[in-house]
Structure formats: structure tokens, C-alpha cells
Design a protein around this motif. Structure first.
Motif, PDB file in Angstrom:
ATOM      1  N   GLU A 176     -40.353  49.042  36.888  1.00  0.00           N
ATOM      2  CA  GLU A 176     -39.922  50.321  36.332  1.00  0.00           C
ATOM      3  C   GLU A 176     -41.028  50.878  35.447  1.00  0.00           C
ATOM      4  OE1 GLU A 176     -36.161  50.255  34.456  1.00  0.00           O
ATOM      5  OE2 GLU A 176     -35.060  49.735  36.267  1.00  0.00           O
ATOM      6  N   ILE A 177     -41.190  52.171  35.500  1.00  0.00           N
ATOM      7  CA  ILE A 177     -42.243  52.825  34.720  1.00  0.00           C
ATOM      8  C   ILE A 177     -41.791  52.920  33.265  1.00  0.00           C
ATOM      9  CG2 ILE A 177     -43.604  54.914  34.425  1.00  0.00           C
ATOM     10  CD1 ILE A 177     -43.220  55.443  37.407  1.00  0.00           C
ATOM     11  N   PRO A 178     -42.521  52.295  32.337  1.00  0.00           N
ATOM     12  CA  PRO A 178     -42.097  52.323  30.934  1.00  0.00           C
ATOM     13  C   PRO A 178     -42.350  53.682  30.299  1.00  0.00           C
ATOM     14  CG  PRO A 178     -44.183  51.208  31.132  1.00  0.00           C
ATOM     15  CD  PRO A 178     -43.744  51.526  32.532  1.00  0.00           C
ATOM     16  N   LEU A 179     -41.560  53.934  29.252  1.00  0.00           N
ATOM     17  CA  LEU A 179     -41.719  55.198  28.535  1.00  0.00           C
ATOM     18  C   LEU A 179     -42.758  55.108  27.427  1.00  0.00           C
ATOM     19  CD1 LEU A 179     -38.054  56.514  28.154  1.00  0.00           C
ATOM     20  CD2 LEU A 179     -39.802  57.265  29.743  1.00  0.00           C
ATOM     21  N   VAL A 180     -43.020  53.883  26.959  1.00  0.00           N
ATOM     22  CA  VAL A 180     -43.923  53.719  25.818  1.00  0.00           C
ATOM     23  C   VAL A 180     -44.980  52.677  26.157  1.00  0.00           C
ATOM     24  CG1 VAL A 180     -42.194  54.367  24.110  1.00  0.00           C
ATOM     25  CG2 VAL A 180     -42.388  51.981  24.809  1.00  0.00           C
ATOM     26  N   GLU A 181     -45.985  52.607  25.296  1.00  0.00           N
ATOM     27  CA  GLU A 181     -47.015  51.585  25.431  1.00  0.00           C
ATOM     28  C   GLU A 181     -46.383  50.203  25.237  1.00  0.00           C
ATOM     29  OE1 GLU A 181     -50.445  51.825  25.817  1.00  0.00           O
ATOM     30  OE2 GLU A 181     -50.257  53.955  26.261  1.00  0.00           O
ATOM     31  N   PRO A 182     -47.028  49.139  25.732  1.00  0.00           N
ATOM     32  CA  PRO A 182     -46.494  47.792  25.482  1.00  0.00           C
ATOM     33  C   PRO A 182     -46.326  47.540  23.987  1.00  0.00           C
ATOM     34  CG  PRO A 182     -48.238  47.720  27.124  1.00  0.00           C
ATOM     35  CD  PRO A 182     -48.229  49.121  26.577  1.00  0.00           C
ATOM     36  N   LEU A 183     -45.183  46.950  23.618  1.00  0.00           N
ATOM     37  CA  LEU A 183     -44.864  46.690  22.224  1.00  0.00           C
ATOM     38  C   LEU A 183     -45.014  45.206  21.929  1.00  0.00           C
ATOM     39  CD1 LEU A 183     -41.622  48.874  21.971  1.00  0.00           C
ATOM     40  CD2 LEU A 183     -43.960  49.531  21.376  1.00  0.00           C
ATOM     41  N   ALA A 184     -45.390  44.907  20.699  1.00  0.00           N
ATOM     42  CA  ALA A 184     -45.541  43.505  20.292  1.00  0.00           C
ATOM     43  C   ALA A 184     -44.164  42.884  20.103  1.00  0.00           C
ATOM     44  CB  ALA A 184     -46.339  43.428  18.992  1.00  0.00           C
ATOM     45  N   ALA A 185     -44.014  41.655  20.570  1.00  0.00           N
ATOM     46  CA  ALA A 185     -42.733  40.952  20.463  1.00  0.00           C
ATOM     47  C   ALA A 185     -42.988  39.478  20.176  1.00  0.00           C
ATOM     48  CB  ALA A 185     -41.918  41.110  21.741  1.00  0.00           C
ATOM     49  N   ARG A 186     -41.959  38.837  19.672  1.00  0.00           N
ATOM     50  CA  ARG A 186     -42.011  37.398  19.380  1.00  0.00           C
ATOM     51  C   ARG A 186     -40.707  36.773  19.840  1.00  0.00           C
ATOM     52  NH1 ARG A 186     -40.016  34.460  15.142  1.00  0.00           N
ATOM     53  NH2 ARG A 186     -39.464  36.379  14.045  1.00  0.00           N
ATOM     54  N   LEU A 187     -40.818  35.634  20.525  1.00  0.00           N
ATOM     55  CA  LEU A 187     -39.622  34.943  21.000  1.00  0.00           C
ATOM     56  C   LEU A 187     -39.058  34.067  19.888  1.00  0.00           C
ATOM     57  CD1 LEU A 187     -40.670  33.858  24.604  1.00  0.00           C
ATOM     58  CD2 LEU A 187     -39.736  36.026  23.811  1.00  0.00           C
ATOM     59  N   SER A 188     -37.728  33.964  19.844  1.00  0.00           N
ATOM     60  CA  SER A 188     -37.077  33.133  18.827  1.00  0.00           C
ATOM     61  C   SER A 188     -35.808  32.537  19.405  1.00  0.00           C
ATOM     62  CB  SER A 188     -36.757  33.964  17.578  1.00  0.00           C
ATOM     63  OG  SER A 188     -35.679  34.843  17.837  1.00  0.00           O
ATOM     64  N   TRP A 240     -33.998  34.956  22.182  1.00  0.00           N
ATOM     65  CA  TRP A 240     -34.123  36.338  21.706  1.00  0.00           C
ATOM     66  C   TRP A 240     -35.593  36.735  21.720  1.00  0.00           C
ATOM     67  CZ3 TRP A 240     -30.643  36.389  16.698  1.00  0.00           C
ATOM     68  CH2 TRP A 240     -29.302  36.523  17.087  1.00  0.00           C
ATOM     69  N   ALA A 241     -35.844  38.000  22.018  1.00  0.00           N
ATOM     70  CA  ALA A 241     -37.165  38.599  21.849  1.00  0.00           C
ATOM     71  C   ALA A 241     -37.048  39.635  20.736  1.00  0.00           C
ATOM     72  CB  ALA A 241     -37.644  39.244  23.138  1.00  0.00           C
ATOM     73  N   LEU A 242     -37.787  39.429  19.673  1.00  0.00           N
ATOM     74  CA  LEU A 242     -37.779  40.342  18.532  1.00  0.00           C
ATOM     75  C   LEU A 242     -38.949  41.304  18.699  1.00  0.00           C
ATOM     76  CD1 LEU A 242     -37.005  37.736  15.725  1.00  0.00           C
ATOM     77  CD2 LEU A 242     -35.405  39.073  17.111  1.00  0.00           C
ATOM     78  N   ILE A 243     -38.639  42.577  18.917  1.00  0.00           N
ATOM     79  CA  ILE A 243     -39.637  43.576  19.290  1.00  0.00           C
ATOM     80  C   ILE A 243     -39.881  44.522  18.115  1.00  0.00           C
ATOM     81  CG2 ILE A 243     -40.211  45.378  20.960  1.00  0.00           C
ATOM     82  CD1 ILE A 243     -38.088  44.116  22.806  1.00  0.00           C
ATOM     83  N   ASP A 244     -41.151  44.704  17.778  1.00  0.00           N
ATOM     84  CA  ASP A 244     -41.525  45.657  16.732  1.00  0.00           C
ATOM     85  C   ASP A 244     -41.734  47.032  17.359  1.00  0.00           C
ATOM     86  OD1 ASP A 244     -41.443  43.823  14.654  1.00  0.00           O
ATOM     87  OD2 ASP A 244     -43.489  43.160  15.013  1.00  0.00           O
ATOM     88  N   ILE A 296     -32.121  44.972  25.736  1.00  0.00           N
ATOM     89  CA  ILE A 296     -31.966  45.196  24.299  1.00  0.00           C
ATOM     90  C   ILE A 296     -30.479  45.273  23.953  1.00  0.00           C
ATOM     91  CG2 ILE A 296     -32.343  46.856  22.433  1.00  0.00           C
ATOM     92  CD1 ILE A 296     -35.023  47.504  23.661  1.00  0.00           C
ATOM     93  N   ASP A 297     -30.056  44.437  22.989  1.00  0.00           N
ATOM     94  CA  ASP A 297     -28.656  44.453  22.571  1.00  0.00           C
ATOM     95  C   ASP A 297     -28.474  44.817  21.100  1.00  0.00           C
ATOM     96  OD1 ASP A 297     -29.533  42.151  21.313  1.00  0.00           O
ATOM     97  OD2 ASP A 297     -28.549  40.794  22.718  1.00  0.00           O
ATOM     98  N   PHE A 298     -29.595  45.051  20.391  1.00  0.00           N
ATOM     99  CA  PHE A 298     -29.475  45.436  18.988  1.00  0.00           C
ATOM    100  C   PHE A 298     -30.742  46.156  18.560  1.00  0.00           C
ATOM    101  CE2 PHE A 298     -30.424  44.438  14.511  1.00  0.00           C
ATOM    102  CZ  PHE A 298     -29.320  45.027  13.905  1.00  0.00           C
ATOM    103  N   VAL A 299     -30.562  47.245  17.850  1.00  0.00           N
ATOM    104  CA  VAL A 299     -31.679  47.979  17.236  1.00  0.00           C
ATOM    105  C   VAL A 299     -31.357  48.118  15.754  1.00  0.00           C
ATOM    106  CG1 VAL A 299     -33.018  50.107  17.170  1.00  0.00           C
ATOM    107  CG2 VAL A 299     -32.181  49.240  19.367  1.00  0.00           C
ATOM    108  N   SER A 300     -32.229  47.601  14.923  1.00  0.00           N
ATOM    109  CA  SER A 300     -31.967  47.610  13.486  1.00  0.00           C
ATOM    110  C   SER A 300     -31.840  49.040  12.967  1.00  0.00           C
ATOM    111  CB  SER A 300     -33.097  46.900  12.748  1.00  0.00           C
ATOM    112  OG  SER A 300     -32.931  47.017  11.342  1.00  0.00           O
ATOM    113  N   ALA A 323     -36.197  45.650  17.143  1.00  0.00           N
ATOM    114  CA  ALA A 323     -35.180  45.635  18.201  1.00  0.00           C
ATOM    115  C   ALA A 323     -35.071  44.214  18.723  1.00  0.00           C
ATOM    116  CB  ALA A 323     -35.545  46.597  19.325  1.00  0.00           C
ATOM    117  N   ARG A 324     -33.883  43.863  19.194  1.00  0.00           N
ATOM    118  CA  ARG A 324     -33.652  42.501  19.672  1.00  0.00           C
ATOM    119  C   ARG A 324     -33.183  42.548  21.116  1.00  0.00           C
ATOM    120  NH1 ARG A 324     -29.067  40.256  16.584  1.00  0.00           N
ATOM    121  NH2 ARG A 324     -27.805  40.982  18.336  1.00  0.00           N
ATOM    122  N   ALA A 325     -33.843  41.761  21.948  1.00  0.00           N
ATOM    123  CA  ALA A 325     -33.475  41.687  23.368  1.00  0.00           C
ATOM    124  C   ALA A 325     -33.094  40.252  23.712  1.00  0.00           C
ATOM    125  CB  ALA A 325     -34.627  42.154  24.255  1.00  0.00           C
ATOM    126  N   SER A 326     -32.082  40.097  24.538  1.00  0.00           N
ATOM    127  CA  SER A 326     -31.643  38.775  24.987  1.00  0.00           C
ATOM    128  C   SER A 326     -32.198  38.511  26.382  1.00  0.00           C
ATOM    129  CB  SER A 326     -30.120  38.698  25.008  1.00  0.00           C
ATOM    130  OG  SER A 326     -29.588  38.881  23.715  1.00  0.00           O
TER     131      SER A 326
END
Length: 388
Positions: free
Chosen positions: A71-83, A238-242, A273-277, A289-292
Motif C-alpha cells: 500500500e502506498i503510504p501517506l507519510v515518510e517512514p516513521l521511527a518505531a520501537r518494538l516492546s 507492540w510497536a511504539l511509533i513516534d 494502530i490501536d491507540f494514538v496518544s 502511536a501504538r500498533a499491535s
């Protein structure tokens, strides 16, 4: 007269020479026409294809990646960290004060819900358990005494005062049993098994022992700063996305995310994504943002860094290729496709979108093509030098 003859001879010679030149030119053109067509076809082939022998050192500088539908993304790649998925993670501490006498699991072990993790020797637990047993035995004795007194009173053999005394003793026994039971419950030792004054610390959920801060002989208590064990189900992470402030309009609950980690380049892992702060960090100007994601193969690990590509809401798709695969002549974009071992074909591509890491091709590339991701400029240089 003599001069006239010389002039006429000269003109005749020129005409004959000119006719010969014309005839030779026509012959050359007619005989060379097929050769020119073949040469043109060969030149055309050389202009779009580069081939190296198997022993060529240039092959060591060339890497390919497989074109995949994305799928064509709408934004540039975002930094994320797995937890860890905190809904499936527990941090276990000792509910009682005591001393660790036996370790039953080690980091990396898979455990079942209710499985014992460690054995703790606790005099406090022993005293509390003994108080409960004594209070229970005392109540049984005083209940029997009360029942005898009631029988004798009903037979008019015992005075009412003696019956009331037996009834008061039974009430005291009930109160003492209740006090001892509450004290044992306050030790919060109900989740494990009690054997004398030893307590078996148990895992409340099934998962993997991801951390252990405990050793035999260690003194434990409920208020230790660090948990003795951390148990988590690593099949879900979880992937915690900035998310930068300017990209918030492209990220929402339910958005599909493709995650990539450096350990598996070119392989995306799907998440949602299931949560956006609701709070923006004033220092970084980012929202988390948090993705499962499902980690059924166990390839991903907590604390890995990742790139998150958030898909557009319209769901448009194209073939994704690394941005390093593109070469341009100013008007068109090209890629090199490995058509055979050591053979690379230059193709023009149409792009639906591109960012700093990836390009999304709408034409010119097919699913499964081996696109040159490293060394495209080298191939383009070889192609140009061959054409010259």
C-alpha cells in the motif's frame, strides 16, 4: 584544336569517374542495408542490457531485492520501537518477605499459567499459616464445648450462665480465626502454593520468562524496586511509533502499518494502530502511536528499532522498490532487473509515489522481479560506456 580535344577528353574522364563513384555508392548501400539493420538491433540490445561473466568482480558490488506489492503510504517512514504487549505481560514480585531457596525457571523458559517460578522460605508466612491452623483448631474445640453446653441446657442440667459463657468462647474463637485468616491473606500469598513456611511463587499467565532479577539466597520483600521475574507472551508485540506533528493527519486508530527491521531487510511485518496518544510531547513535538502485531514466527524481539510505513486510507497499492534502485536521465526513471545470472535489463518505470527510502512503481516492474537495489549506478555507467 588541340586544346579542344584535351577539354573533351577531360570531361569524358570526369563523367566516367563520376559514374563509377555513383555506381559504387549504390552498390555499397544495397549490400550494406541488411548489415546496418542487424547492427542497429545489436546496438539496441546492448543499450538496454548489461551482462557480466560469472567471474566478474563487478558482481560483488551488485545486490537485488524482490519487488512486492505494498500500500502506498501517506507519510515518510516513521521511527518505531518494538516492546512487550503490556496486556500480556506481568512483572512478578514476592508478596511476602523471605529468602529465595530454589530457582525453578531461567530466562528464556516457556511457562504455563500457574507454573512455579521459585521457592521462598518465609518465617512470616509460616507464623501466619500456623496462626490460622491454631485458630481453626481452637474454634473446633470451642464449638464442640458450646454444643455440649446447649444439649445440657436443653435438658435443664446446665445453668444458662454456663451456656452463655460457652457461646462467648465460641465467638472469640471465630474472631481469632477471622483475624488469622486476614493476616495470612494480607501477605497476598494466595496465588502460589504454601508448604509449611515455604511459598512457591507462580506465574499468573502463560508466556516466556524474559527477565529474571533473582538468585538463590537473595532476600526478598514486596517493596523491591525491580520485579523478580517478567513473563510475557512474545507471540504478540507492540510497536511504539513516534509521529511528528505535521504527520498527525495521516495516522489514526485502525490505520494499517508495515514495519521493517534491519535484521530482515525488504520483509515487511503487518500491524494495525490501536491507540494514538492524546498528548503531544513538548520537547520532541511528537505524539506516540501504538500498533499491535502478531509475532507468530518469533522473528521480532522487544527493543528492536523499526521503520513504520503508515498506509493511506484509500488503500492504493503499487510495487515497492528501494529508492536506491532508481536511475534517472532527467526525464524518465529507470531500474535494472536481473533477468538471468549476471544479466541485467534496464527498464523505464512509472512512479505512483516515492519517499526517502522507497519508490512505488505503477508500471515497468512486475511482482517478483529481482530489482537491483545496490549497484544500479554501476550498471548504468557500464551501459553508457558500452554504448560509446
Amino acid at each position: 584544336m588541340k586544346n579542344s580535344r584535351l577539354l573533351i577528353a577531360s570531361l569524358a574522364s570526369c563523367l566516367a569517374g563520376g559514374g563509377a563513384v555513383f555506381a559504387y555508392t549504390q552498390y555499397a548501400r544495397s549490400s550494406a542495408a541488411p548489415i546496418t539493420a542487424e547492427k542497429h538491433a545489436a546496438d539496441l540490445t546492448r543499450a538496454t542490457t548489461v551482462q557480466f561473466p560469472e567471474s566478474s568482480p563487478q558482481l560483488a558490488q551488485i545486490r537485488t531485492s524482490i519487488a512486492i506489492v505494498s500500500e502506498i503510504p501517506l507519510v515518510e517512514p516513521l521511527a518505531a520501537r518494538l516492546s512487550y504487549d503490556e496486556n500480556l505481560t506481568v512483572r512478578i514480585n514476592s508478596p511476602i518477605a523471605g529468602r529465595l531457596v530454589e530457582m525453578l525457571v531461567k530466562p528464556g523458559d516457556a511457562v504455563r499459567a500457574g507454573q512455579s517460578l521459585a521457592r521462598i522460605d518465609s518465617p512470616d508466612l509460616g507464623n501466619a499459616a500456623a496462626d490460622v491452623e491454631k485458630a481453626h483448631a481452637d474454634r473446633i474445640r470451642k464449638l464442640a464445648a458450646y454444643n455440649r453446653s446447649k444439649t445440657l441446657f436443653d435438658a435443664e442440667v446446665l445453668a444458662k450462665r454456663d451456656l452463655e459463657s460457652a457461646e462467648a468462647d465460641l465467638g472469640q474463637a471465630d474472631a481469632e480465626l477471622n483475624r488469622a485468616t486476614l493476616r495470612l491473606a494480607n501477605l497476598n500469598a494466595t496465588r502460589g502454593r504454601i508448604t509449611g513456611q515455604q511459598y512457591l511463587l507462580a506465574a499468573p499467565i502463560a508466556g516466556t520468562v524474559v527477565d529474571r532479577q533473582a538468585n538463590i539466597g537473595m532476600e526478598v520483600r514486596p517493596d523491591l524496586p525491580n520485579p523478580l521475574f517478567i513473563v510475557s507472551d512474545l507471540k504478540k508485540l507492540w510497536a511504539l511509533i513516534d509521529v511528528p506533528e505535521q504527520s498527525l493527519n495521516a495516522v489514526s486508530v485502525g490505520s494499517e502499518v508495515a514495519l521493517e527491521v534491519s535484521a530482515y531487510p525488504g520483509r515487511p511485518f503487518s500491524a494495525k494502530i490501536d491507540f494514538v496518544s492524546p498528548v503531544l510531547d513538548p520537547n520532541t513535538r511528537r505524539i506516540q502511536a501504538r500498533a499491535s502485531l502478531i509475532n507468530s514466527e518469533g522473528l521480532l524481539h522487544p527493543e528492536m528499532y523499526a521503520k513504520a510505513l503508515v498506509s493511506g486510507k484509500d488503500g492504493r497499492k503499487a510495487l515497492r522498490i528501494p529508492i536506491s534502485a532508481l536511475v534517472s536521465d532527467g526525464a524518465k526513471n529507470y531500474v535494472f532487473i536481473e533477468s538471468a545470472a549476471g544479466k541485467y535489463e534496464k527498464r523505464a518505470v512509472g512512479l505512483a509515489a516515492q519517499n526517502r527510502d522507497f519508490a512505488y512503481a505503477s508500471r515497468g516492474v512486475e511482482v517478483g522481479d529481482h530489482v537491483v537495489s545496490t549497484g544500479a549506478l554501476l550498471l548504468n555507467s557500464e551501459l553508457a560506456s558500452g554504448a560509446q
